[in-house]
Design an enzyme around this catalytic site. Structure first.
Site, PDB file in Angstrom:
ATOM      1  N   ALA A  34       0.825  -1.212   0.000  1.00  0.00           N
ATOM      2  CA  ALA A  34       0.000   0.000   0.000  1.00  0.00           C
ATOM      3  C   ALA A  34       0.863   1.268   0.000  1.00  0.00           C
ATOM      4  O   ALA A  34       2.094   1.212   0.058  1.00  0.00           O
ATOM      5  CB  ALA A  34      -0.932  -0.020   1.201  1.00  0.00           C
ATOM      6  N   HIS A  35       0.203   2.387  -0.003  1.00  0.00           N
ATOM      7  CA  HIS A  35       0.878   3.687  -0.107  1.00  0.00           C
ATOM      8  C   HIS A  35       1.785   3.967   1.094  1.00  0.00           C
ATOM      9  O   HIS A  35       1.456   3.654   2.223  1.00  0.00           O
ATOM     10  CB  HIS A  35      -0.135   4.811  -0.269  1.00  0.00           C
ATOM     11  CG  HIS A  35      -1.205   4.865   0.754  1.00  0.00           C
ATOM     12  ND1 HIS A  35      -1.173   5.715   1.826  1.00  0.00           N
ATOM     13  CD2 HIS A  35      -2.350   4.167   0.866  1.00  0.00           C
ATOM     14  CE1 HIS A  35      -2.254   5.536   2.546  1.00  0.00           C
ATOM     15  NE2 HIS A  35      -2.993   4.606   1.997  1.00  0.00           N
ATOM     16  N   ASN A  36       2.943   4.543   0.785  1.00  0.00           N
ATOM     17  CA  ASN A  36       3.896   5.001   1.810  1.00  0.00           C
ATOM     18  C   ASN A  36       4.552   3.879   2.619  1.00  0.00           C
ATOM     19  O   ASN A  36       5.185   4.130   3.634  1.00  0.00           O
ATOM     20  CB  ASN A  36       3.229   6.000   2.777  1.00  0.00           C
ATOM     21  CG  ASN A  36       2.851   7.294   2.089  1.00  0.00           C
ATOM     22  OD1 ASN A  36       1.794   7.371   1.474  1.00  0.00           O
ATOM     23  ND2 ASN A  36       3.726   8.266   2.152  1.00  0.00           N
TER      24      ASN A  36
END
Lengths: 347, 347, 347
Positions: A240-242
């Site tokens: 997922a993001h980051n």
């Protein structure tokens, strides 16, 4: 692709015994070696097969001396398994190595393409994107604008790289990989709708990373989702993001890592593992398949199992008792009955 | 894309303090702001950074008065975070917004294409398919016959939309999404073979839905698999045939919903959840990550955990005891021993 | 596609009652039949709907005699459900059946293409690859070199078939499927790096296999990953290198099978199941959804549940006690207290 015994002896620096001109075009296990194949003998357990094998070439140990006549040409080396592995690698590199840019591709005028690059048909490459030397890009892959791809990458078919992502050198992306899709970020509104949070970061993939088929890596909301040097990801993984995955960590198929989790280096993560967002996982942590990690793991080298994940041995011990819960329940019922009797006697 | 401080002040209706001509082409967090970037200051905790930040522009609160000189140009607004989010959205929309129809696409003559549409290279669009106004379709996407796609949709690369599916307006489909593949329906035969059950329904996706990379949604056997207005699906999710997901429900990555399940509105479903076929899930239900839902959840707002899933708090409580099962087992053994002694005394 | 009642009566060998010229172009359930659709009545429970249905045609039982006037044209057959299913199959076959080779495809000169083949736009087919008769290949599919594809296969869009793989006859591959990506094989080195183990085997898929959208099947390290005749795989499944899945086994979505596992014939494996590498699963085994199989299952017909997976009924029984662990804990506390009292009395 065809090789003579002589070619192979030169490639792996071995000593030839038998016909140097015999030709092979495939590899086989010694126990089912066919004519035209090259095999190896490393484990003494398999020695009997060399007298019956139909392989055309067998790579053997320096010290191997046949007790009976053998059909295959022998190539003697110090480390037969290592030499065979090296041969496979050379074979594989030649096989995937192509060159030329298909006139059925679509490359922006502002894209910079390195030397000795292969670009297959129906590949599109966006504005200002840079492709390093010796990169191979197979058919139907989409690479957006402002992407950078380092030298010697191997990108298979139908891969998707969204704009602004950075890929290091010697990276392999298998078919269907998605790099840089939007992070899953939505802000709840008063009317139960969700408002999309713009995802304007990118994905950075460092050198020597390999990513399996249909795995997806979301871009950061801001900043970067980062996959460090030497990380190996299997198929159908969600990052997922980051998220950050540190050097040389390996993750098996169907695992999901939620937003902003930080995973240490040299971790080994099994298949179908879930990692909750914003956690930190220390270096060298092992997480068994199907575990659900719901809090940070700060102890280096910790081994986790279960959902929610706990110490591997504790889980194993508790699970043994879980399987015997009926016995425990029966024992408690018996104790209750006996205690009642005793109390009656004592009153 | 480049913006001046003046452009941005106009876009977010802010008051400018400093150089109106300074140019930015990216965004940054205030603590690591670089020249050429725009940042924001919403949380007072971060105020010290404004005096050291190298960001060229910082969006601040109306009432912010620097105590020391600041390098960045300031733009003062009522709600700095909101203004920044709005700016990102504008930036993102501009970035993804393209136009023109690639002459390397393949569009059926009977297809109807709206106004101001972007169709990338190697996109194919089938007979009688209708594409609404302002739709963007990236490279290598396949859209079959008799599909309808509403206005303002954003469809990334390598997406697959099978024939007869209906997509609403303002829908976003990320790379590798598959809409309308056959449901998994096979009738067992007497000789252990399976006979395929023809899947002749379709998929309906309503307005304002977003679907993550490589997620798959099967067509109905008959009728429709339906994803209602405002639903958000993460990456690598499986939605089986004849499922209905009601308005504004969000589902995290790697979750699987089996055939004919009906999921209510405003539900929140975690990652790697499994939902058995033909179940009904009430509105506002929350299902924790990795749960396996094997019976209908009829209570609105219920929170479920575990596999099979039960009430969240019950599961948590039982899991604490599970981790301590060794202690329970030891206590029972102690009780057995003591009881035996007591019985001996009493006889 | 349009059919008259007369066409349909001929296709399913039924007896027509009513207008033979009425035209249909879709199917419907009898309870929501619309003009222009064909429906069926098999279950007597639904008989009342035939008097109100707006379907243009209804397939009914030989013995059905309406008690009131009916609007639809009736087609009388021995087995209405079977006839309807047959009709759907015919409809489906016609729908997916296309022909011609797009001039926007990219086919190697040395590829051999059978008769009556459909190849969509932006498909690429590698050197020495053979495509059987009546194969349909949709847009954007990539097929590498030295691949063999048997007759009557249906390959949807954006499918990826790596070099050297062998596909039987009557195989269906849904959109985004990846066949033959590298197995996940890396040898740890002393400096914590991993060295890739060349994956030079292939994938063999036998006849009558169906594989769901975005499922991935890795090639063998050496030898073959094998999917036997009649196997049905759902969407988003991971099959690792050197796995064998025997005849007529069905596997639901999001399941992962690790390297070198051998799965028997006629097994039924639920969704999100994980199977550890190198295990053997006997014939006719059933594995419930989300189970984690960590040791071989040698008993034919065994049913497994849990992670690690154990006997289904044992797991169910233990899970009931798990949910009541608080009660057990309370009982033990009570027993401890009472025992203490008794001991005090007895001293």
């Amino acid at each position: 692709m065809k090789f003579t015994a002589n070619d192979i002896a030169n490639l792996i620096e071995g000593k030839l015994e038998g016909d140097p001109g015999v030709i092979v075009n495939k590899v086989s296990k010694i126990e089912d070696g066919q004519p035209g194949s090259v095999s190896f003998l490393a484990n003494p357990k398999y020695t009997p097969y060399i007298y019956t094998s139909n392989a055309s070439i067998v790579i053997v140990d320096d010290h191997f001396e046949p007790e009976k006549p053998v059909k295959p040409t022998l190539i003697k080396v110090n480390d037969p398994y290592g030499a065979f592995a090296k041969l496979l690698e050379i074979y594989n590199n030649i096989k995937h190595k192509k060159s030329g840019i298909s006139d059925k591709s679509d490359i922006a005028e502002t894209a910079k393409i390195g030397k000795n690059v292969f670009i297959g048909p129906f590949v599109s490459i966006g504005e200002n994107t840079e492709i390093g030397d010796n990169v191979n890009i197979y058919a139907n892959t989409f690479i957006g604008e402002n992407v950078k791809i380092g030298a010697d990458c191997l990108i298979f078919s139908n891969v998707n790289i969204y704009p602004d992502c950075m890929i290091g050198a010697n990276v392999t992306l298998h078919a269907g990989v998605v790099i840089g899709s939007d992070g899953f970020g939505f802000a709840p509104q008063q009317d139960n709708n969700y408002k999309k949070v713009a995802q304007i970061g990118n994905v950075i993939i460092e050198d020597h990373v390999e990513i399996g088929a249909n795995t997806t890596i979301d871009r950061a909301t801001m900043g970067s989702t980062i996959i460090r040097k030497g990380v190996k990801l299997d198929n159908l993984i969600q990052i997922a993001h980051n998220v950050e995955v540190d050097e040389n960590t390996v993750i098996a198929a169907l695992t999901g890592v939620s937003g902003s989790a930080k995973i240490g280096r040299n971790c080994m993560i099994g298949g179908q593992v879930g990692i909750v967002g914003h956690l930190q996982i220390a270096d060298e942590v092992r997480i068994a398949a199907q575990a659900g990690v719901s809090s940070s793991i700060k102890e280096k080298g910790f081994t986790a199992l279960g959902s929610p994940a706990i110490d591997y041995n504790n889980y194993k011990k508790s699970y043994i008792h879980f399987k015997n819960l009926q016995t425990l329940v029966d024992k408690i019922a018996y104790l209750e009955k006996e205690l009642k009797k005793l109390k009656a006697k004592n009153n």
